[in-house]
Write a protein that holds these residues in place. Structure first.
Motif, mmCIF file in Angstrom:
data_model
loop_
_atom_site.group_PDB
_atom_site.id
_atom_site.type_symbol
_atom_site.label_atom_id
_atom_site.label_comp_id
_atom_site.label_asym_id
_atom_site.label_seq_id
_atom_site.Cartn_x
_atom_site.Cartn_y
_atom_site.Cartn_z
ATOM 1 N N TYR A 107 0.832 -1.201 0.000
ATOM 2 C CA TYR A 107 0.000 0.000 0.000
ATOM 3 C C TYR A 107 0.872 1.260 0.000
ATOM 4 C CZ TYR A 107 -3.380 3.535 1.264
ATOM 5 O OH TYR A 107 -4.153 4.661 1.255
ATOM 6 N N ALA A 108 1.927 1.248 0.822
ATOM 7 C CA ALA A 108 2.819 2.409 0.880
ATOM 8 C C ALA A 108 3.509 2.635 -0.460
ATOM 9 C CB ALA A 108 3.862 2.216 1.986
ATOM 10 N N ALA A 109 3.847 1.553 -1.146
ATOM 11 C CA ALA A 109 4.556 1.677 -2.415
ATOM 12 C C ALA A 109 3.645 2.068 -3.569
ATOM 13 C CB ALA A 109 5.258 0.356 -2.743
ATOM 14 N N HIS A 110 2.390 1.597 -3.574
ATOM 15 C CA HIS A 110 1.544 1.769 -4.751
ATOM 16 C C HIS A 110 0.206 2.452 -4.479
ATOM 17 C CE1 HIS A 110 4.421 -0.858 -6.638
ATOM 18 N NE2 HIS A 110 4.184 -1.791 -5.746
ATOM 19 N N GLY A 111 -0.151 2.665 -3.240
ATOM 20 C CA GLY A 111 -1.460 3.217 -2.902
ATOM 21 C C GLY A 111 -1.728 4.580 -3.504
ATOM 22 N N ALA A 112 -0.743 5.465 -3.489
ATOM 23 C CA ALA A 112 -0.953 6.825 -4.008
ATOM 24 C C ALA A 112 -1.210 6.809 -5.514
ATOM 25 C CB ALA A 112 0.259 7.697 -3.691
ATOM 26 N N GLU A 113 -0.453 6.000 -6.247
ATOM 27 C CA GLU A 113 -0.663 5.911 -7.696
ATOM 28 C C GLU A 113 -2.030 5.315 -8.012
ATOM 29 O OE1 GLU A 113 3.298 5.118 -10.142
ATOM 30 O OE2 GLU A 113 2.908 3.594 -8.621
ATOM 31 N N LEU A 114 -2.407 4.294 -7.276
ATOM 32 C CA LEU A 114 -3.717 3.673 -7.484
ATOM 33 C C LEU A 114 -4.829 4.679 -7.186
ATOM 34 C CD1 LEU A 114 -2.998 0.219 -5.831
ATOM 35 C CD2 LEU A 114 -3.221 0.672 -8.269
ATOM 36 N N TYR A 115 -4.646 5.470 -6.134
ATOM 37 C CA TYR A 115 -5.644 6.485 -5.779
ATOM 38 C C TYR A 115 -5.777 7.527 -6.890
ATOM 39 C CZ TYR A 115 -7.904 10.436 -3.555
ATOM 40 O OH TYR A 115 -8.749 11.478 -3.288
ATOM 41 N N ARG A 116 -4.632 8.009 -7.419
ATOM 42 C CA ARG A 116 -4.685 9.008 -8.493
ATOM 43 C C ARG A 116 -5.404 8.449 -9.714
ATOM 44 N NH1 ARG A 116 0.565 10.247 -6.630
ATOM 45 N NH2 ARG A 116 1.496 8.924 -8.211
ATOM 46 N N PHE A 117 -5.123 7.195 -10.053
ATOM 47 C CA PHE A 117 -5.796 6.580 -11.194
ATOM 48 C C PHE A 117 -7.301 6.492 -10.946
ATOM 49 C CE2 PHE A 117 -7.572 2.707 -13.069
ATOM 50 C CZ PHE A 117 -7.451 3.030 -14.414
ATOM 51 N N ALA A 118 -7.690 6.023 -9.754
ATOM 52 C CA ALA A 118 -9.113 5.883 -9.430
ATOM 53 C C ALA A 118 -9.794 7.253 -9.392
ATOM 54 C CB ALA A 118 -9.279 5.157 -8.096
ATOM 55 N N LEU A 119 -9.106 8.256 -8.868
ATOM 56 C CA LEU A 119 -9.686 9.602 -8.800
ATOM 57 C C LEU A 119 -9.908 10.167 -10.202
ATOM 58 C CD1 LEU A 119 -10.621 11.971 -7.063
ATOM 59 C CD2 LEU A 119 -8.250 12.774 -7.016
ATOM 60 N N ARG A 120 -8.931 9.996 -11.083
ATOM 61 C CA ARG A 120 -9.104 10.469 -12.459
ATOM 62 C C ARG A 120 -10.248 9.744 -13.156
ATOM 63 N NH1 ARG A 120 -2.841 10.241 -13.917
ATOM 64 N NH2 ARG A 120 -2.186 12.108 -12.831
ATOM 65 N N SER A 121 -10.392 8.469 -12.867
ATOM 66 C CA SER A 121 -11.422 7.670 -13.536
ATOM 67 C C SER A 121 -12.811 7.958 -12.993
ATOM 68 C CB SER A 121 -11.130 6.184 -13.367
ATOM 69 O OG SER A 121 -9.889 5.862 -13.923
ATOM 70 N N LEU A 122 -12.924 8.100 -11.671
ATOM 71 C CA LEU A 122 -14.233 8.226 -11.039
ATOM 72 C C LEU A 122 -14.628 9.673 -10.770
ATOM 73 C CD1 LEU A 122 -13.844 5.273 -8.517
ATOM 74 C CD2 LEU A 122 -15.180 5.287 -10.638
ATOM 75 N N GLY A 123 -13.641 10.555 -10.587
ATOM 76 C CA GLY A 123 -13.935 11.959 -10.343
ATOM 77 C C GLY A 123 -14.491 12.251 -8.964
ATOM 78 N N ASP A 124 -14.381 11.305 -8.045
ATOM 79 C CA ASP A 124 -14.931 11.472 -6.703
ATOM 80 C C ASP A 124 -13.912 10.951 -5.697
ATOM 81 O OD1 ASP A 124 -16.409 11.524 -4.362
ATOM 82 O OD2 ASP A 124 -17.787 9.921 -4.957
ATOM 83 N N PRO A 125 -13.396 11.830 -4.819
ATOM 84 C CA PRO A 125 -12.363 11.388 -3.872
ATOM 85 C C PRO A 125 -12.817 10.227 -2.981
ATOM 86 C CG PRO A 125 -12.508 13.779 -3.885
ATOM 87 C CD PRO A 125 -13.643 13.274 -4.709
ATOM 88 N N GLY A 126 -14.037 10.266 -2.519
ATOM 89 C CA GLY A 126 -14.535 9.183 -1.669
ATOM 90 C C GLY A 126 -14.615 7.869 -2.420
ATOM 91 N N ALA A 127 -15.119 7.916 -3.645
ATOM 92 C CA ALA A 127 -15.210 6.705 -4.459
ATOM 93 C C ALA A 127 -13.814 6.188 -4.804
ATOM 94 C CB ALA A 127 -16.001 6.988 -5.730
ATOM 95 N N ALA A 128 -12.863 7.099 -5.011
ATOM 96 C CA ALA A 128 -11.490 6.686 -5.314
ATOM 97 C C ALA A 128 -10.864 5.991 -4.111
ATOM 98 C CB ALA A 128 -10.655 7.897 -5.724
ATOM 99 N N GLN A 129 -11.110 6.512 -2.908
ATOM 100 C CA GLN A 129 -10.603 5.857 -1.698
ATOM 101 C C GLN A 129 -11.213 4.469 -1.539
ATOM 102 O OE1 GLN A 129 -11.568 8.638 1.398
ATOM 103 N NE2 GLN A 129 -9.836 9.980 0.936
ATOM 104 N N ASP A 130 -12.512 4.371 -1.786
ATOM 105 C CA ASP A 130 -13.179 3.071 -1.712
ATOM 106 C C ASP A 130 -12.592 2.101 -2.738
ATOM 107 O OD1 ASP A 130 -14.790 4.045 0.299
ATOM 108 O OD2 ASP A 130 -16.536 4.380 -1.008
ATOM 109 N N ALA A 131 -12.286 2.607 -3.921
ATOM 110 C CA ALA A 131 -11.733 1.758 -4.978
ATOM 111 C C ALA A 131 -10.365 1.213 -4.580
ATOM 112 C CB ALA A 131 -11.638 2.535 -6.289
ATOM 113 N N VAL A 132 -9.537 2.053 -3.989
ATOM 114 C CA VAL A 132 -8.210 1.599 -3.555
ATOM 115 C C VAL A 132 -8.352 0.564 -2.437
ATOM 116 C CG1 VAL A 132 -6.035 2.304 -2.486
ATOM 117 C CG2 VAL A 132 -7.041 3.690 -4.302
#
Length: 186
Positions: free
Chosen positions: A25-50
């Motif tokens: 998570y420490a190594a890849h969580g931030a990148e996964l979050y940025r990808f999910a945020l760009r895709s979903l456009g919702d910070p809460g949904a991006a956190q849930d996705a990660v």
């Protein structure tokens, strides 16, 4: 295979225990979050996705094969599926809001464009650009992405136009190599 046998099977490196999952998570969580945020456009949904990504990865860790792909690539494949699932859930929930009338219903049935691939492609290009030298990145961004003429970029940089063109040639070559290393085929 029984559930007990599955529980006893050791998890592969990268997801073997809570500490390993935290490290992943420490190594890849931030990148996964940025990808999910760009895709979903919702910070809460991006956190849930990660969160869902790491849960799925942990649950199916016995299927991870480090010889096929790196942990990062495997996690991105999972987060892409999570994002697609979330997008589908959103669009499925929109059926209740479709107003009556044949024309409106027919319009609602038209396919909705899925920009997941476009987002993933943008992310891949950004990642490949990060791997280039600052000079190469600059010339590609200015001439190819922003569409500025070589003369203008060369004058701004204080180098001859021919040097800027040569730099652009080698920058594109380096970009292709970086994308090949990432496993991206054009």
């Amino acid at each position: 295979m029984s559930a007990l046998t599955r529980l006893r099977r050791p998890r592969p490196a990268g997801l073997g225990d809570e500490t390993a999952v935290k490290a992943a998570y420490a190594a890849h969580g931030a990148e996964l979050y940025r990808f999910a945020l760009r895709s979903l456009g919702d910070p809460g949904a991006a956190q849930d996705a990660v969160q869902e990504t790491f849960l799925r990865a942990w649950k199916s860790a016995d299927r991870y094969d480090p010889e096929l792909a790196s942990l990062r690539v495997w996690l991105f494949a999972i987060v892409r599926n999570v994002v697609v699932d979330a997008s589908r859930r959103r669009s499925a929930g929109s059926w209740a809001r479709v107003p009556g009338g044949e024309d409106t219903v027919e319009q609602a049935l038209d396919p909705v464009p899925d920009d997941t691939d476009a987002v993933l492609n943008r992310w891949l290009v950004e990642e490949a650009l990060r791997r280039l030298s600052p000079e190469h990145r600059y010339v590609i961004v200015e001439t190819h992405l922003r569409g500025r003429p070589y003369d203008e970029v060369a004058a701004e940089s204080g180098v001859p136009t021919g040097t800027m063109r040569s730099r652009a040639f080698y920058a594109l070559k380096a970009l292709r190599i970086a994308m090949d290393e990432m496993g991206v085929t054009l």
